[in-house]
Design an enzyme around this catalytic site. Structure first.
Site, PDB file in Angstrom:
ATOM      1  N   VAL A 101      44.491  33.739  -4.534  1.00  0.00           N
ATOM      2  CA  VAL A 101      45.111  33.388  -3.262  1.00  0.00           C
ATOM      3  C   VAL A 101      45.131  31.881  -3.091  1.00  0.00           C
ATOM      4  O   VAL A 101      44.083  31.222  -3.179  1.00  0.00           O
ATOM      5  CB  VAL A 101      44.327  34.019  -2.079  1.00  0.00           C
ATOM      6  CG1 VAL A 101      45.061  33.772  -0.767  1.00  0.00           C
ATOM      7  CG2 VAL A 101      44.084  35.498  -2.307  1.00  0.00           C
ATOM      8  N   SER A 102      46.306  31.288  -2.884  1.00  0.00           N
ATOM      9  CA  SER A 102      46.447  29.859  -2.606  1.00  0.00           C
ATOM     10  C   SER A 102      45.792  29.030  -3.725  1.00  0.00           C
ATOM     11  O   SER A 102      46.194  29.137  -4.877  1.00  0.00           O
ATOM     12  CB  SER A 102      45.853  29.559  -1.225  1.00  0.00           C
ATOM     13  OG  SER A 102      46.225  28.285  -0.775  1.00  0.00           O
ATOM     14  N   TRP A 103      44.771  28.221  -3.411  1.00  0.00           N
ATOM     15  CA  TRP A 103      44.053  27.468  -4.443  1.00  0.00           C
ATOM     16  C   TRP A 103      43.549  28.412  -5.533  1.00  0.00           C
ATOM     17  O   TRP A 103      43.613  28.108  -6.726  1.00  0.00           O
ATOM     18  CB  TRP A 103      42.894  26.723  -3.785  1.00  0.00           C
ATOM     19  CG  TRP A 103      42.007  25.917  -4.681  1.00  0.00           C
ATOM     20  CD1 TRP A 103      42.125  24.585  -4.975  1.00  0.00           C
ATOM     21  CD2 TRP A 103      40.847  26.382  -5.394  1.00  0.00           C
ATOM     22  NE1 TRP A 103      41.105  24.196  -5.826  1.00  0.00           N
ATOM     23  CE2 TRP A 103      40.315  25.279  -6.092  1.00  0.00           C
ATOM     24  CE3 TRP A 103      40.212  27.621  -5.507  1.00  0.00           C
ATOM     25  CZ2 TRP A 103      39.176  25.375  -6.883  1.00  0.00           C
ATOM     26  CZ3 TRP A 103      39.080  27.727  -6.301  1.00  0.00           C
ATOM     27  CH2 TRP A 103      38.576  26.601  -6.976  1.00  0.00           C
ATOM     28  N   THR A 127      50.768  30.871  -3.646  1.00  0.00           N
ATOM     29  CA  THR A 127      50.248  29.826  -4.524  1.00  0.00           C
ATOM     30  C   THR A 127      51.398  29.104  -5.217  1.00  0.00           C
ATOM     31  O   THR A 127      52.570  29.332  -4.910  1.00  0.00           O
ATOM     32  CB  THR A 127      49.245  30.423  -5.529  1.00  0.00           C
ATOM     33  OG1 THR A 127      48.561  29.372  -6.191  1.00  0.00           O
ATOM     34  CG2 THR A 127      49.924  31.328  -6.545  1.00  0.00           C
TER      35      THR A 127
END
Length: 286
Positions: A101-103, A127
């Site tokens: 998720v994301s980073w 992401t």
């Protein structure tokens, strides 16, 4: 909710990692979660609760976050991927499915690339490919550059609509509930996470990711504009893109609708093409 998890803090070469495993009985490989920047493992519990309860799930705090120790020097993404592989060894898992998720989506890409034998399927949520990404608005990125929202919950609540978008724009209670689950371990760990991705990009090897890949994007994501997810889908050969009507944290705010998509993807077995040969007699002209 935490009663259904097995919590352990393990040591790997002086680095302490806090882990949580939700045991399962499914025949599917366990799902390993790579969380967003500064996010402790408790923040994914609402998402995990929406998944099939028979699915085994592994979550952990990366170095410098939550209950894990902060290293003296920062890891880069390849080092973090190697650490995750060693954590799986310690916990006695051979192969897993991975969601980032994301980073954590960048770390998931690195893990799938560096340790392909450990990753059966890959899920990338909100992401990008790193340094070559199309960035969000400058004022949003400036707010993300500081760990203040994790150190001061009231600040996190105030800026949540701007940085997360989607449902957070409409429901202030979401931000309060999110802030209440935050467990910060200080500024240094957050800056170490920023450093992990400094200058990093996957763009030049995305085409080498062979795992079946599900890409999930929010259509109102101030941090990761949708075009970044389309780029991932274009570059990763065996991928499919789903766009969610929400913001950056749709895994939490739309868990009930996103979880079935994920379970369907994890359960699907790609069948190889079957070539049916004609009988030899049919090929002989009369």
């Amino acid at each position: 909710m935490s009663q259904s998890y097995i919590f352990r803090t393990i040591e790997l070469d002086g680095q302490y990692l806090r882990t949580a495993v939700r045991p399962g009985t499914s025949s599917l490989p366990p799902l390993l979660i790579f969380n967003g920047i500064g996010a402790n493992l408790e923040l994914v519990f609402p998402f995990v609760a929406a998944l099939d309860p028979t699915l085994e799930v592994i979550a952990f705090d990366v170095p410098g976050v939550g209950g894990s120790s902060t290293p003296a020097t920062p890891f880069r993404f390849p080092g973090l991927a190697k650490l995750a592989a060693r954590m799986l060894d310690y916990l006695d898992y051979s192969q897993v499915n991975v969601i980032g998720v994301s980073w954590g989506g960048a770390l998931a890409q690195q893990f799938a690339y560096s340790h392909p034998e450990r990753c059966k399927k890959l899920i990338l949520a909100a992401t990008s490919a790193g340094a070559v990404m199309v960035p969000g608005r400058p004022k949003v990125l400036l707010k993300m550059a500081s760990p203040r929202r994790y150190l001061q919950p009231s600040h996190g609540v105030a800026i949540a609509p701007d940085i997360y978008g989607g449902a957070f724009r409409r429901d202030p209670h979401l931000a309060e509930a999110h802030a209440n689950k935050v467990r910060s371990s200080g500024k240094l760990g957050y800056y170490w996470q920023l450093f992990a991705g400094l200058g990093w990009t996957s763009i030049h090897w995305l085409h080498k990711i062979r795992q079946p890949t599900l890409i999930l994007a929010g259509d109102d994501d101030p941090l990761i504009p949708l075009v970044n997810m389309r780029l991932l889908a274009w570059r990763i050969p065996n991928s499919e893109l789903h766009v969610i009507d929400d913001g950056h944290l749709f895994l939490i705010t739309r868990a009930q609708s996103v979880a079935p998509l994920i379970m369907s993807f994890l359960s699907e077995e790609k069948q190889p093409a079957v070539i049916r040969h004609q009988p030899t007699s049919a090929l002989i002209k009369s």
